[in-house]
Design an enzyme around this catalytic site. Structure first.
Site, PDB file in Angstrom:
ATOM      1  N   ASP A 279       5.058  -7.057  -4.512  1.00 31.54           N
ATOM      2  CA  ASP A 279       4.075  -6.119  -3.959  1.00 31.54           C
ATOM      3  C   ASP A 279       3.231  -5.481  -5.045  1.00 31.54           C
ATOM      4  O   ASP A 279       2.007  -5.360  -4.913  1.00 31.54           O
ATOM      5  CB  ASP A 279       4.827  -5.044  -3.167  1.00 31.54           C
ATOM      6  CG  ASP A 279       3.947  -3.917  -2.679  1.00 31.54           C
ATOM      7  OD1 ASP A 279       3.071  -4.162  -1.835  1.00 31.54           O
ATOM      8  OD2 ASP A 279       4.131  -2.773  -3.149  1.00 31.54           O
TER       9      ASP A 279
ATOM     10  N   ASP B  56       8.114  -7.431   4.217  1.00 33.72           N
ATOM     11  CA  ASP B  56       7.729  -6.309   5.067  1.00 33.72           C
ATOM     12  C   ASP B  56       6.252  -6.374   5.428  1.00 33.72           C
ATOM     13  O   ASP B  56       5.827  -5.888   6.468  1.00 33.72           O
ATOM     14  CB  ASP B  56       8.070  -4.974   4.401  1.00 33.72           C
ATOM     15  CG  ASP B  56       7.604  -4.907   2.946  1.00 33.72           C
ATOM     16  OD1 ASP B  56       7.054  -5.906   2.428  1.00 33.72           O
ATOM     17  OD2 ASP B  56       7.818  -3.855   2.310  1.00 33.72           O
ATOM     18  N   HIS B  57       5.455  -7.025   4.564  1.00 32.34           N
ATOM     19  CA  HIS B  57       4.014  -7.169   4.752  1.00 32.34           C
ATOM     20  C   HIS B  57       3.489  -8.041   3.622  1.00 32.34           C
ATOM     21  O   HIS B  57       4.231  -8.395   2.703  1.00 32.34           O
ATOM     22  CB  HIS B  57       3.308  -5.802   4.713  1.00 32.34           C
ATOM     23  CG  HIS B  57       3.634  -5.015   3.485  1.00 32.34           C
ATOM     24  ND1 HIS B  57       3.124  -5.329   2.240  1.00 32.34           N
ATOM     25  CD2 HIS B  57       4.462  -3.953   3.287  1.00 32.34           C
ATOM     26  CE1 HIS B  57       3.604  -4.481   1.335  1.00 32.34           C
ATOM     27  NE2 HIS B  57       4.436  -3.650   1.944  1.00 32.34           N
TER      28      HIS B  57
ATOM     29  N   SER C 254       5.394   0.062   3.333  1.00 33.51           N
ATOM     30  CA  SER C 254       6.767  -0.416   3.175  1.00 33.51           C
ATOM     31  C   SER C 254       7.775   0.476   3.885  1.00 33.51           C
ATOM     32  O   SER C 254       8.853   0.001   4.261  1.00 33.51           O
ATOM     33  CB  SER C 254       7.122  -0.522   1.687  1.00 33.51           C
ATOM     34  OG  SER C 254       6.390  -1.553   1.080  1.00 33.51           O
TER      35      SER C 254
ATOM     36  N   HIS D  89      -2.207  -3.457   1.062  1.00 30.88           N
ATOM     37  CA  HIS D  89      -1.560  -4.315   2.055  1.00 30.88           C
ATOM     38  C   HIS D  89      -2.590  -4.902   3.008  1.00 30.88           C
ATOM     39  O   HIS D  89      -3.675  -4.357   3.187  1.00 30.88           O
ATOM     40  CB  HIS D  89      -0.538  -3.516   2.863  1.00 30.88           C
ATOM     41  CG  HIS D  89       0.483  -2.824   2.028  1.00 30.88           C
ATOM     42  ND1 HIS D  89       1.362  -1.887   2.535  1.00 30.88           N
ATOM     43  CD2 HIS D  89       0.789  -2.930   0.716  1.00 30.88           C
ATOM     44  CE1 HIS D  89       2.150  -1.449   1.579  1.00 30.88           C
ATOM     45  NE2 HIS D  89       1.812  -2.057   0.461  1.00 30.88           N
TER      46      HIS D  89
ATOM     47  N   ASP E  36       9.016  -7.928  -1.027  1.00 33.80           N
ATOM     48  CA  ASP E  36       8.008  -6.924  -0.676  1.00 33.80           C
ATOM     49  C   ASP E  36       6.619  -7.448  -1.010  1.00 33.80           C
ATOM     50  O   ASP E  36       6.341  -7.835  -2.145  1.00 33.80           O
ATOM     51  CB  ASP E  36       8.293  -5.630  -1.446  1.00 33.80           C
ATOM     52  CG  ASP E  36       7.612  -4.423  -0.828  1.00 33.80           C
ATOM     53  OD1 ASP E  36       6.400  -4.498  -0.548  1.00 33.80           O
ATOM     54  OD2 ASP E  36       8.288  -3.395  -0.627  1.00 33.80           O
TER      55      ASP E  36
ATOM     56  N   GLU F 196      16.138  -6.770  -2.317  1.00 31.39           N
ATOM     57  CA  GLU F 196      14.672  -6.703  -2.330  1.00 31.39           C
ATOM     58  C   GLU F 196      14.099  -7.167  -3.656  1.00 31.39           C
ATOM     59  O   GLU F 196      14.479  -6.680  -4.727  1.00 31.39           O
ATOM     60  CB  GLU F 196      14.171  -5.278  -2.063  1.00 31.39           C
ATOM     61  CG  GLU F 196      12.650  -5.246  -1.943  1.00 31.39           C
ATOM     62  CD  GLU F 196      12.040  -3.855  -2.072  1.00 31.39           C
ATOM     63  OE1 GLU F 196      10.950  -3.668  -1.509  1.00 31.39           O
ATOM     64  OE2 GLU F 196      12.637  -2.985  -2.720  1.00 31.39           O
TER      65      GLU F 196
ATOM     66  N   HIS G  51      -0.830  -5.334  -5.640  1.00 26.78           N
ATOM     67  CA  HIS G  51      -1.636  -4.121  -5.810  1.00 26.78           C
ATOM     68  C   HIS G  51      -2.468  -4.192  -7.093  1.00 26.78           C
ATOM     69  O   HIS G  51      -3.599  -3.697  -7.134  1.00 26.78           O
ATOM     70  CB  HIS G  51      -0.736  -2.885  -5.865  1.00 26.78           C
ATOM     71  CG  HIS G  51      -0.234  -2.440  -4.525  1.00 26.78           C
ATOM     72  ND1 HIS G  51      -1.058  -1.944  -3.542  1.00 26.78           N
ATOM     73  CD2 HIS G  51       1.026  -2.410  -4.007  1.00 26.78           C
ATOM     74  CE1 HIS G  51      -0.345  -1.623  -2.471  1.00 26.78           C
ATOM     75  NE2 HIS G  51       0.928  -1.903  -2.726  1.00 26.78           N
TER      76      HIS G  51
ATOM     77  N   THR H 249      11.707   0.430   0.658  1.00 24.16           N
ATOM     78  CA  THR H 249      12.440  -0.615   1.382  1.00 24.16           C
ATOM     79  C   THR H 249      13.950  -0.411   1.355  1.00 24.16           C
ATOM     80  O   THR H 249      14.582  -0.366   2.419  1.00 24.16           O
ATOM     81  CB  THR H 249      12.049  -2.006   0.869  1.00 24.16           C
ATOM     82  OG1 THR H 249      10.637  -2.173   1.000  1.00 24.16           O
ATOM     83  CG2 THR H 249      12.761  -3.095   1.654  1.00 24.16           C
TER      84      THR H 249
END
Length: 359
Positions: free
Chosen positions: A254, A296-297, A81, A323, A40, A249, A258, A134
């Site tokens: 991710d 996912d990004h 997500s 993101h 992620d 995952e 952030h 996710t």
């Protein structure tokens, strides 16, 4: 134009490299098993940052079939997500915050549910709570990714063989006072607290909870939860004679993005890579397993502005704390790996998995 030319050159190199892998064999053979690993928030910069500082080469460097997918959602240039996971799980772009439903709120069948219908064994593993966006995108159908209690109830509607992750409280400490742990037991699940307590030699279905909410980050002592969970899930699912589908995952890459915390990002990527190594180890021995690694990004707009490979140090900058819209990489190994070359939509990952299975 220069960027486009460079991208075309890179794609041509990857195409040539991938064609060296027993092309005729992979074209004929279908995948019995698929292991989809999602980092992620993991873009190419996050991967190279980890490669730059790691003591040993990463497992992800073994892949020769590589592509990119476009991540935008149905209603935004930048996906979240929920929509990103839904695209990978269902082959349909949807609105941000949605979980395996279309833009009108109608349920979309997921690759995990299709595998179940085909009598394959299925599993989910995450370092987040198992009801997070996710993993939820593969098993739940909700218009709001934050409806964790509703997502937990959706787990009762799918006959998944094993799931491992945090989030006990959404099953046992609910506003509606339902005890979904008892509901799982009534559906013949062995409910287990802690991955160390899972006996893979026992028959049955397993709900393994590793935290009340989310698991701690690697920097706070999560340890080997992810690679061990991946290995044990594979051991459980590989008993199926008809094959299996497993999604793993690395959730917290991710979260490091952030937080604009490069150490958080790198330690999570390296840990995720240890799970990739477990999947590749099984696939190399098995010969019938397709391993796919993607994201996912991307999160954070990470840039490496300097570094020293001898001292294994880097200088990193983030452009935002959310993101971004950039394409993310796809790595594939095993039967059907060549289908994942090139540049395509995130929804095509789902379609390529169906094709690899021969569904």
């Amino acid at each position: 134009m220069k960027k486009l030319s460079l991208l075309l050159i890179i794609s041509s190199i990857l195409l040539f490299s991938c064609s060296d892998i027993k092309k005729s064999e992979n074209e004929i053979k279908k995948a019995k098993n698929i292991i989809l690993l999602i980092g992620d928030g993991m873009g190419v910069t996050q991967i190279y940052a980890a490669m730059s500082v790691a003591e040993n080469p990463l497992a992800i460097e073994k892949f020769k079939c590589i592509g990119f997918h476009k991540t935008y959602s149905a209603n935004d240039y930048i996906t979240d997500s929920g929509a990103g996971g839904t695209a990978l799980a269902t082959g349909t772009k949807t609105n941000n915050k949605s979980i395996a439903v279309d833009t009108s709120g109608n349920a979309l069948e997921t690759i995990l549910e299709i595998a179940e219908k085909k009598q394959l064994a299925t599993g989910l593993v995450a370092t987040s709570g198992i009801t997070h966006a996710t993993p939820a995108s593969f098993i739940a159908h909700e218009s709001n990714r934050n409806d964790y209690e509703n997502i937990a109830r959706d787990f009762l509607d799918v006959d998944i063989d094993i799931f491992i992750g945090g989030g006990t409280k959404y099953f046992a400490e609910r506003k509606d006072s339902l005890n979904l742990l008892d509901s799982l037991r009534a559906r013949n699940y062995e409910v287990i607290e802690g991955i160390e307590n899972l006996d893979v030699n026992k028959p049955g279905k397993f709900a393994v909870f590793t935290a009340d909410g989310h698991n701690p980050k690697m920097l706070d002592g999560r340890g080997d939860m992810l690679p061990v969970s991946t290995e044990k899930a594979i051991q459980v699912l590989s008993k199926s004679e008809k094959g299996f589908f497993l999604m793993v995952e690395g959730s917290q890459i991710d979260w490091g993005g952030h937080d604009n915390d490069i150490n958080y990002v790198i330690t999570e990527v390296v840990d995720f890579d240890r799970a990739i190594a477990k999947a590749l180890e099984f696939a190399e021995k098995d010969g019938e397993t397709l391993v796919i690694v993607t994201a996912d990004h991307e999160t954070g707009g990470l840039t490496l502005t300097d570094g020293d490979l001898k001292s294994k140090s880097i200088t990193a900058q983030f452009s935002k704390d959310d993101h971004t819209a950039v394409m993310v990489p796809v790595f594939a190994y095993g039967p059907g790996a060549e289908k994942f070359m090139g540049i395509y939509q995130n929804t095509d990952v789902f379609k390529k998995m169906l094709e690899a299975y021969g569904f």
